[in-house]
Design an enzyme around this catalytic site. Structure first.
Site, PDB file in Angstrom:
ATOM      1  CE1 TYR A  61      15.002 -19.654   0.445  1.00  0.00           C
ATOM      2  CE2 TYR A  61      15.771 -17.378   0.444  1.00  0.00           C
ATOM      3  CZ  TYR A  61      15.087 -18.408   1.056  1.00  0.00           C
ATOM      4  OH  TYR A  61      14.486 -18.196   2.285  1.00  0.00           O
ATOM      5  CG  LEU A 209       2.485  -9.110   2.847  1.00  0.00           C
ATOM      6  CD1 LEU A 209       2.879  -8.435   1.554  1.00  0.00           C
ATOM      7  CD2 LEU A 209       1.472  -8.259   3.598  1.00  0.00           C
ATOM      8  CG  PHE A 213      -4.557 -15.316   2.414  1.00  0.00           C
ATOM      9  CD1 PHE A 213      -5.569 -16.003   1.742  1.00  0.00           C
ATOM     10  CD2 PHE A 213      -4.881 -14.681   3.617  1.00  0.00           C
ATOM     11  CE1 PHE A 213      -6.867 -16.059   2.259  1.00  0.00           C
ATOM     12  CE2 PHE A 213      -6.173 -14.736   4.138  1.00  0.00           C
ATOM     13  CZ  PHE A 213      -7.165 -15.428   3.448  1.00  0.00           C
TER      14      PHE A 213
END
Length: 341
Positions: A61, A209, A213
């Site tokens: 990341y 989630l 969306f």
């Protein structure tokens, strides 16, 4: 607000975490540009003080910048309050992604993560993706050594198939499997979730989630920045999204009836899968974080669960969930084939 979130046991080796975690990837990459460091540290502190103490990151990341950010956020006595998970296994080599489970790389990646996070021990260390060239037993053998040396406490796998999970667990106990699981991503329910339960392995759903969306429906694809990861996902292409929008509309109707938001309803559905399940919704806004922890108070009846599950069963969702490797590609060669380096 401290202690507002219940605690659960993750896996059967002794790890205890908040019943909901915080996915930190979006603070540094994937959903548009990296967010201001000061704001993200405030958010992390707010999460910890609210009782969400299970933080999820990875060395890829950023790359690397998310671990550095979390290391800064955990200064000043915060480290003792959290259960910190990071991952290894995806690296950038000559401008392309490479997956590695090589023992020497596993060790080097762990030591680099410890330095960036500025800590002595990682609570939960996942193999982020499975290296299909190296027997899983070889990778797990090195992770076992790192546990014995006190560099990591617990071992996890991410996006691993059932046979890989079994083989890994026979070398050293796997505490958690991270996988994509939400109302519109259900492929793990057939084999992977039952395997984890049989072996006493905790389940950590990412993207519960649906990458936003279930917060916005088809509006989620409006105004995405050029470097937003969702631009590349099959499910988020306009023609597929147009079809998938009806799922959100139905979820929204049920949420209105329940007096909660559609995202809280979708998250509550994941929580209702069992006490061995700890979803890690990510966010970069305190307001969204507060909405997410309120999902812990949403109670669903068996009838409501059934109604929700029927919305996205079978081939109701158009477009594959990922643009890259998943558990479907995660078998490794037998240990007998390994010749070493």
């Amino acid at each position: 607000m401290e202690g507002a979130v219940r605690r659960i046991k993750l896996g059967s080796q002794g790890l205890e975490v908040s019943a909901q975690g915080l996915g930190c990837m979006g603070m540094s990459m994937s959903y548009g540009p990296a967010k201001p460091e000061e704001d993200m540290i405030k958010l992390i502190h707010h999460a910890i003080n609210s009782g969400v103490t299970f933080l999820d990151t990875s060395d890829i990341y950023g790359p690397h910048t998310n671990e550095i950010l979390i290391g800064k956020a955990l200064k000043g006595g915060m480290r003792e309050k959290v259960e910190l998970a990071t991952k290894f296994g995806i690296r950038n080599v000559h401008d392309r992604r490479d997956i590695s489970g090589d023992p020497a790389y596993v060790r080097a990646a762990c030591e680099a993560s410890l330095r960036r996070l500025d800590i002595d021990c990682i609570d939960l260390y996942y193999q982020h993706r499975i290296d299909t060239r190296i027997p899983i037993e070889v990778t797990m053998g090195e992770l076992k050594k790192l546990v014995e040396e006190g560099k990591i406490k617990y071992v996890g796998l991410s996006e691993a198939c059932a046979s890989t999970i079994r083989r890994a667990h026979s070398v050293h106990p796997v505490t958690a499997v991270q996988l994509e699981w939400s109302l519109w991503t259900r492929d793990v329910e057939e084999e992977i979730v039952p395997t984890c339960r049989e072996l006493g392995i905790g389940i950590v759903p990412y993207s519960p989630l649906g990458r936003g969306f279930f917060a916005k429906g088809s509006k989620v694809i409006e105004n995405l920045s050029a470097n937003d990861y969702r631009q590349r996902l099959p499910r988020f292409q306009p023609e597929n999204m147009k079809h998938n929008a009806h799922i959100f509309e139905r979820v929204n109707e049920i949420a209105t009836r329940k007096g909660c938001t559609p995202s809280q309803l979708a998250l509550a559905w994941v929580h209702h899968q069992g006490d061995d399940v700890c979803p890690i919704p990510g966010t970069t806004k305190i307001e969204n974080f507060n909405q997410n922890i309120a999902a812990l108070s949403v109670t669903l009846t068996p009838e409501e669960m059934e109604e929700l599950q029927s919305l996205a069963s079978g081939d109701a969702v158009k477009g594959f969930r990922q643009a890259n490797l998943t558990w479907l590609d995660s078998d490794t060669p037998p240990l007998s084939s390994w010749k070493g380096n």
